[in-house]
Design a protein around this motif. Structure first.
Motif, PDB file in Angstrom:
ATOM      1  N   LEU A 170       0.831  -1.204   0.000  1.00  0.00           N
ATOM      2  CA  LEU A 170       0.000   0.000   0.000  1.00  0.00           C
ATOM      3  C   LEU A 170       0.867   1.257   0.000  1.00  0.00           C
ATOM      4  CD1 LEU A 170      -2.847   1.345   0.435  1.00  0.00           C
ATOM      5  CD2 LEU A 170      -2.339   1.238   2.885  1.00  0.00           C
ATOM      6  N   GLY A 171       0.483   2.235  -0.797  1.00  0.00           N
ATOM      7  CA  GLY A 171       1.133   3.543  -0.787  1.00  0.00           C
ATOM      8  C   GLY A 171       2.507   3.562  -1.420  1.00  0.00           C
ATOM      9  N   PRO A 172       3.417   4.341  -0.841  1.00  0.00           N
ATOM     10  CA  PRO A 172       3.370   5.031   0.446  1.00  0.00           C
ATOM     11  C   PRO A 172       2.328   6.153   0.564  1.00  0.00           C
ATOM     12  CG  PRO A 172       5.638   4.729  -0.271  1.00  0.00           C
ATOM     13  CD  PRO A 172       4.774   4.405  -1.446  1.00  0.00           C
ATOM     14  N   LEU A 173       1.933   6.758  -0.541  1.00  0.00           N
ATOM     15  CA  LEU A 173       0.839   7.722  -0.527  1.00  0.00           C
ATOM     16  C   LEU A 173      -0.339   7.106  -1.256  1.00  0.00           C
ATOM     17  CD1 LEU A 173       2.849  10.950  -1.446  1.00  0.00           C
ATOM     18  CD2 LEU A 173       2.123  10.217   0.843  1.00  0.00           C
ATOM     19  N   TYR A 174      -1.562   7.402  -0.805  1.00  0.00           N
ATOM     20  CA  TYR A 174      -2.713   6.753  -1.427  1.00  0.00           C
ATOM     21  C   TYR A 174      -3.979   7.544  -1.136  1.00  0.00           C
ATOM     22  CZ  TYR A 174      -3.503   4.856   3.326  1.00  0.00           C
ATOM     23  OH  TYR A 174      -3.718   4.722   4.677  1.00  0.00           O
ATOM     24  N   ASN A 175      -5.007   7.248  -1.914  1.00  0.00           N
ATOM     25  CA  ASN A 175      -6.339   7.823  -1.699  1.00  0.00           C
ATOM     26  C   ASN A 175      -7.287   6.835  -1.041  1.00  0.00           C
ATOM     27  OD1 ASN A 175      -5.493   9.245  -4.643  1.00  0.00           O
ATOM     28  ND2 ASN A 175      -6.314  10.616  -3.076  1.00  0.00           N
ATOM     29  N   THR A 176      -7.022   5.553  -1.234  1.00  0.00           N
ATOM     30  CA  THR A 176      -7.904   4.524  -0.697  1.00  0.00           C
ATOM     31  C   THR A 176      -7.129   3.228  -0.593  1.00  0.00           C
ATOM     32  OG1 THR A 176     -10.062   3.434  -1.001  1.00  0.00           O
ATOM     33  CG2 THR A 176      -8.738   3.824  -2.982  1.00  0.00           C
ATOM     34  N   ARG A 177      -7.668   2.251   0.158  1.00  0.00           N
ATOM     35  CA  ARG A 177      -6.969   0.978   0.349  1.00  0.00           C
ATOM     36  C   ARG A 177      -7.495  -0.145  -0.525  1.00  0.00           C
ATOM     37  NH1 ARG A 177      -7.075  -0.746   6.347  1.00  0.00           N
ATOM     38  NH2 ARG A 177      -5.926  -2.494   5.417  1.00  0.00           N
ATOM     39  N   SER A 178      -8.558   0.100  -1.271  1.00  0.00           N
ATOM     40  CA  SER A 178      -9.079  -0.931  -2.173  1.00  0.00           C
ATOM     41  C   SER A 178      -9.866  -0.272  -3.280  1.00  0.00           C
ATOM     42  CB  SER A 178      -9.973  -1.924  -1.413  1.00  0.00           C
ATOM     43  OG  SER A 178     -11.230  -1.346  -1.117  1.00  0.00           O
ATOM     44  N   CYS A 179     -10.049  -0.991  -4.376  1.00  0.00           N
ATOM     45  CA  CYS A 179     -10.879  -0.482  -5.479  1.00  0.00           C
ATOM     46  C   CYS A 179     -12.309  -0.259  -4.991  1.00  0.00           C
ATOM     47  CB  CYS A 179     -10.879  -1.473  -6.636  1.00  0.00           C
ATOM     48  SG  CYS A 179      -9.267  -1.987  -7.227  1.00  0.00           S
ATOM     49  N   GLN A 180     -12.810  -1.194  -4.195  1.00  0.00           N
ATOM     50  CA  GLN A 180     -14.199  -1.146  -3.747  1.00  0.00           C
ATOM     51  C   GLN A 180     -14.483   0.074  -2.871  1.00  0.00           C
ATOM     52  OE1 GLN A 180     -18.123  -2.694  -3.407  1.00  0.00           O
ATOM     53  NE2 GLN A 180     -16.459  -3.476  -4.642  1.00  0.00           N
ATOM     54  N   ARG A 181     -13.488   0.591  -2.187  1.00  0.00           N
ATOM     55  CA  ARG A 181     -13.733   1.726  -1.301  1.00  0.00           C
ATOM     56  C   ARG A 181     -13.964   3.027  -2.066  1.00  0.00           C
ATOM     57  NH1 ARG A 181     -10.665   1.436   4.540  1.00  0.00           N
ATOM     58  NH2 ARG A 181     -11.724  -0.470   5.248  1.00  0.00           N
ATOM     59  N   ARG A 212     -21.221   4.811  -7.841  1.00  0.00           N
ATOM     60  CA  ARG A 212     -20.560   6.110  -7.899  1.00  0.00           C
ATOM     61  C   ARG A 212     -19.928   6.488  -6.568  1.00  0.00           C
ATOM     62  NH1 ARG A 212     -22.885   9.348 -12.154  1.00  0.00           N
ATOM     63  NH2 ARG A 212     -24.303   8.054 -13.377  1.00  0.00           N
ATOM     64  N   GLY A 213     -18.917   7.347  -6.661  1.00  0.00           N
ATOM     65  CA  GLY A 213     -18.344   7.897  -5.456  1.00  0.00           C
ATOM     66  C   GLY A 213     -19.271   8.912  -4.817  1.00  0.00           C
ATOM     67  N   HIS A 214     -18.898   9.392  -3.627  1.00  0.00           N
ATOM     68  CA  HIS A 214     -19.729  10.353  -2.923  1.00  0.00           C
ATOM     69  C   HIS A 214     -18.867  11.496  -2.400  1.00  0.00           C
ATOM     70  CE1 HIS A 214     -18.153   7.875   0.387  1.00  0.00           C
ATOM     71  NE2 HIS A 214     -18.375   8.914   1.173  1.00  0.00           N
ATOM     72  N   LEU A 215     -19.498  12.624  -2.177  1.00  0.00           N
ATOM     73  CA  LEU A 215     -18.800  13.768  -1.610  1.00  0.00           C
ATOM     74  C   LEU A 215     -18.645  13.574  -0.107  1.00  0.00           C
ATOM     75  CD1 LEU A 215     -20.594  16.698  -3.476  1.00  0.00           C
ATOM     76  CD2 LEU A 215     -18.480  15.524  -4.094  1.00  0.00           C
ATOM     77  N   PRO A 216     -17.520  13.994   0.464  1.00  0.00           N
ATOM     78  CA  PRO A 216     -17.340  13.834   1.915  1.00  0.00           C
ATOM     79  C   PRO A 216     -18.270  14.743   2.694  1.00  0.00           C
ATOM     80  CG  PRO A 216     -15.539  15.105   0.982  1.00  0.00           C
ATOM     81  CD  PRO A 216     -16.350  14.605  -0.171  1.00  0.00           C
ATOM     82  N   GLY A 217     -18.797  14.226   3.782  1.00  0.00           N
ATOM     83  CA  GLY A 217     -19.609  15.039   4.666  1.00  0.00           C
ATOM     84  C   GLY A 217     -18.738  15.882   5.578  1.00  0.00           C
ATOM     85  N   PRO A 218     -19.334  16.711   6.422  1.00  0.00           N
ATOM     86  CA  PRO A 218     -18.571  17.565   7.346  1.00  0.00           C
ATOM     87  C   PRO A 218     -17.623  16.740   8.218  1.00  0.00           C
ATOM     88  CG  PRO A 218     -20.882  18.207   7.320  1.00  0.00           C
ATOM     89  CD  PRO A 218     -20.793  16.919   6.548  1.00  0.00           C
ATOM     90  N   GLU A 259     -15.468  14.623   7.337  1.00  0.00           N
ATOM     91  CA  GLU A 259     -15.160  13.307   6.772  1.00  0.00           C
ATOM     92  C   GLU A 259     -14.034  13.428   5.756  1.00  0.00           C
ATOM     93  OE1 GLU A 259     -17.384   9.763   4.151  1.00  0.00           O
ATOM     94  OE2 GLU A 259     -18.402  11.650   4.585  1.00  0.00           O
ATOM     95  N   ASP A 260     -13.102  12.462   5.776  1.00  0.00           N
ATOM     96  CA  ASP A 260     -12.053  12.425   4.767  1.00  0.00           C
ATOM     97  C   ASP A 260     -12.637  12.006   3.428  1.00  0.00           C
ATOM     98  OD1 ASP A 260      -9.728  13.171   6.254  1.00  0.00           O
ATOM     99  OD2 ASP A 260      -9.754  11.193   7.217  1.00  0.00           O
ATOM    100  N   ALA A 261     -12.121  12.596   2.356  1.00  0.00           N
ATOM    101  CA  ALA A 261     -12.561  12.210   1.017  1.00  0.00           C
ATOM    102  C   ALA A 261     -12.110  10.777   0.755  1.00  0.00           C
ATOM    103  CB  ALA A 261     -11.977  13.152  -0.021  1.00  0.00           C
ATOM    104  N   ALA A 262     -13.062   9.926   0.346  1.00  0.00           N
ATOM    105  CA  ALA A 262     -12.747   8.518   0.111  1.00  0.00           C
ATOM    106  C   ALA A 262     -12.929   8.119  -1.341  1.00  0.00           C
ATOM    107  CB  ALA A 262     -13.624   7.631   0.992  1.00  0.00           C
ATOM    108  N   SER A 263     -13.760   8.819  -2.091  1.00  0.00           N
ATOM    109  CA  SER A 263     -14.022   8.410  -3.474  1.00  0.00           C
ATOM    110  C   SER A 263     -14.055   9.602  -4.424  1.00  0.00           C
ATOM    111  CB  SER A 263     -15.338   7.631  -3.547  1.00  0.00           C
ATOM    112  OG  SER A 263     -16.396   8.333  -2.922  1.00  0.00           O
ATOM    113  N   ILE A 264     -13.369  10.671  -4.031  1.00  0.00           N
ATOM    114  CA  ILE A 264     -13.151  11.817  -4.891  1.00  0.00           C
ATOM    115  C   ILE A 264     -11.770  12.381  -4.556  1.00  0.00           C
ATOM    116  CG2 ILE A 264     -14.338  13.374  -3.286  1.00  0.00           C
ATOM    117  CD1 ILE A 264     -15.151  15.078  -5.710  1.00  0.00           C
ATOM    118  N   PHE A 265     -11.023  12.777  -5.577  1.00  0.00           N
ATOM    119  CA  PHE A 265      -9.705  13.344  -5.347  1.00  0.00           C
ATOM    120  C   PHE A 265      -9.461  14.442  -6.372  1.00  0.00           C
ATOM    121  CE2 PHE A 265      -8.954   9.812  -8.316  1.00  0.00           C
ATOM    122  CZ  PHE A 265      -8.215  10.445  -9.309  1.00  0.00           C
TER     123      PHE A 265
END
Length: 531
Positions: A134-145, A152-158, A160-166
């Motif tokens: 994994l990484g060393p830098l990354y946006n997510t730990r799996s394709c499914q996440r 579709r991905g979702h926007l982060p809530g208040p 919340e870390d961005a998990a499916s948008i970068f």
């Protein structure tokens, strides 16, 4: 007027003939065609396509012609993925079923590929040798996440870390910057590509997580402003305007002139069928100078394929930046998770030379696999991604849906969202071979106006151009993903909002929708919800 499917099919035949002659050294002019000469590399298939006969070509032109009667569904319209369509489930797994025509003996590969798609990668060194790297830098730990439930991905809530948008990032190229292979190729064809490069420190995209000892590159930030539009019939709609930010930069300031562009994870269904559309059928719809005066001037994205070591037609990604599912998957492994593959073998992912500690960090390559995911694993993930079935249509004979379909065509939406194709005959892919499909896309680049502009070029695409996304599965998006977030950055909270964001080449269609009576506008949405 918008080009008809029969006209496009005729152009497709001319392009196929031209391609065959170009392959033998003859020119398009010698073929008796007025079409511009094209490099054969764009049309030469990488799949095992079986050439169409003259009889097949004529029959396909009739099948994909636009409808003239909107009083009833068209033949086979219920199955947008052809025989690969799947039943429409009423739960969150509607996008996670294998192609409906998949032979039983291939189901195991689909399930193993699904396992790899869901697998959580861990940092090195680890006792879990099959999952480290994994990484060393990354946006997510799996394709499914990113693609939760293959949706579709979702926007982060208040908070919340961005998990499916970068954020993608690039900077203008300087006069002394070496030209890339794709830029040299485009210039040889008469193109003048807008030259950009990755940020010298942050690379091609920003990663918001780092393994132990590695500082994350940023935290995604956004500010919203709101606009109320008045529609015909006294209705109103509210659009939310985002301003995206890269906050908490972990490796110093961005380079001067840095351009940022958000990317929301798209849904995964039907990718193999899109890959199987003959390139000639897509190129036939190009009209970069708007020669027919219909206001639509789509053009093909051309990308350098690292897998096939040549220029190819781009199909995947919001600006069609990848030519094949396998290469798109490998790029996501590298950029999103930091996992090396035979196509992108750098074990440090998107870390640049300036990020010395990142490149020196432990990684999972070098054992018997060679790279952190090997060729077999990448092939299985590709097979899974290629075979996520498209759910069948719902309510397609409902009078409101049929009226909405007519509105869709009358507004000119089908000029870019081309309803249907027949895929190539493929010797080694029975699921995608010779299927009548209804994806509602031309996969071309279109100017969508300043409202949707990210002002960041990518390949042939300029800062206002986006690929026409397929529309199949729209009506199940909320059921699968638990939210409504449409367009490249999720700003549209409804299908109507998504339509109202259209500008540029789609301005006339958007304005048509604004002036519709409320019931006709509701019918259009009912049609889109049925897809």
């Amino acid at each position: 007027m918008p080009k008809t499917a029969s006209q496009r099919a005729g152009n497709s035949v001319a392009l196929v003939v031209s391609a065959m002659l170009l392959a033998s050294g003859a020119s398009a002019q010698q073929a008796g065609s007025s079409a511009p000469e094209r490099d054969d590399a764009l049309l030469r298939p990488f799949l095992a396509e079986v050439p169409r006969t003259e009889s097949e070509t004529s029959r396909i032109a009739r099948v994909v012609a636009p409808p003239e009667d909107f009083s009833a569904p068209e033949a086979f319209e219920q199955n947008p993925g052809g025989a690969a369509s799947v039943r429409a489930r009423d739960d969150a797994d509607a996008f996670s079923m294998s192609s409906g025509n998949m032979p039983f003996e291939r189901e195991l590969d689909f399930k193993v590929g699904n396992g790899l798609f869901k697998k959580l990668w861990v940092s090195s060194p680890s006792s879990t040798l099959a999952s480290d790297g994994l990484g060393p830098l990354y946006n997510t730990r799996s394709c499914q996440r990113c693609h939760i439930k293959d949706g579709r991905g979702h926007l982060p809530g208040p908070g919340e870390d961005a998990a499916s948008i970068f954020l993608r990032i690039s900077v203008p190229a300087t006069d002394d910057t070496a030209m890339s292979d794709i830029e040299s190729f485009l210039l040889s064809r008469g193109d003048t590509p807008l030259r950009v490069r990755p940020d010298p420190v942050y690379g091609g995209q920003l990663q918001n997580f780092g393994v132990a000892g590695q500082a994350a590159e940023y935290r995604l930030g956004v500010d919203w402003t709101y606009e109320t539009l008045t529609l015909a019939g006294g209705e109103t709609a509210e659009l939310q305007h985002p301003t995206w930010r890269a906050d908490n930069l972990g490796h110093g300031p961005l380079a001067p002139g840095a351009m940022l562009s958000p990317r929301l994870a798209p849904q995964m269904i039907g990718l193999g069928l899109l890959e199987a559309i003959p390139a000639a059928d897509l190129l036939a719809q190009e009209d970069p100078e708007d020669a027919d005066g219909d206001g639509i001037s789509g053009r093909a994205q051309v990308v350098w394929s690292f897998e096939h070591d040549r220029p190819m037609l781009g199909r995947f990604g919001w600006k069609a930046g990848a030519a094949t599912i396998r290469e798109q998957s490998a790029a996501a492994f590298s950029g999103d998770i930091g996992i090396s593959s035979p196509i992108f073998p750098s074990n440090w992912g998107d870390c640049t030379e300036a990020q010395v500690a990142c490149r020196a960090a432990p990684h999972g390559g070098g054992d018997a696999r060679g790279t952190e995911i090997d060729a077999e694993g990448l092939d299985l993930v590709t097979f899974y991604s290629r075979n996520l079935g498209v759910p069948e249509r719902r309510n397609l004979d409902d009078p409101a849906v049929l009226r909405g379909k007519q509105v869709f065509h009358e507004a000119g939406c089908a000029s870019c969202h081309t309803p249907k194709y027949v895929t190539a005959r493929l010797e080694d892919q029975p699921e995608q071979s010779f299927q009548l499909i209804w994806p509602y896309t031309d996969l071309l680049l279109h100017d969508m106006g300043p409202g949707l502009a990210d002002n960041r070029p990518e390949g042939r695409a300029d800062g206002q151009e986006w690929k026409t996304p397929p529309l199949w599965g729209l009506g199940l998006a909320e059921q699968v993903s638990g939210h409504r977030a449409f367009l490249h950055d999720g700003r549209a909270r409804s299908l109507l909002e998504a339509v109202l964001w259209h500008g540029g080449e789609a301005q006339a269609a958007r304005d048509h929708v604004v002036t519709l009576a409320p019931d006709a506008r509701a019918d259009l949405i009912a049609f889109l919800e049925s897809l």
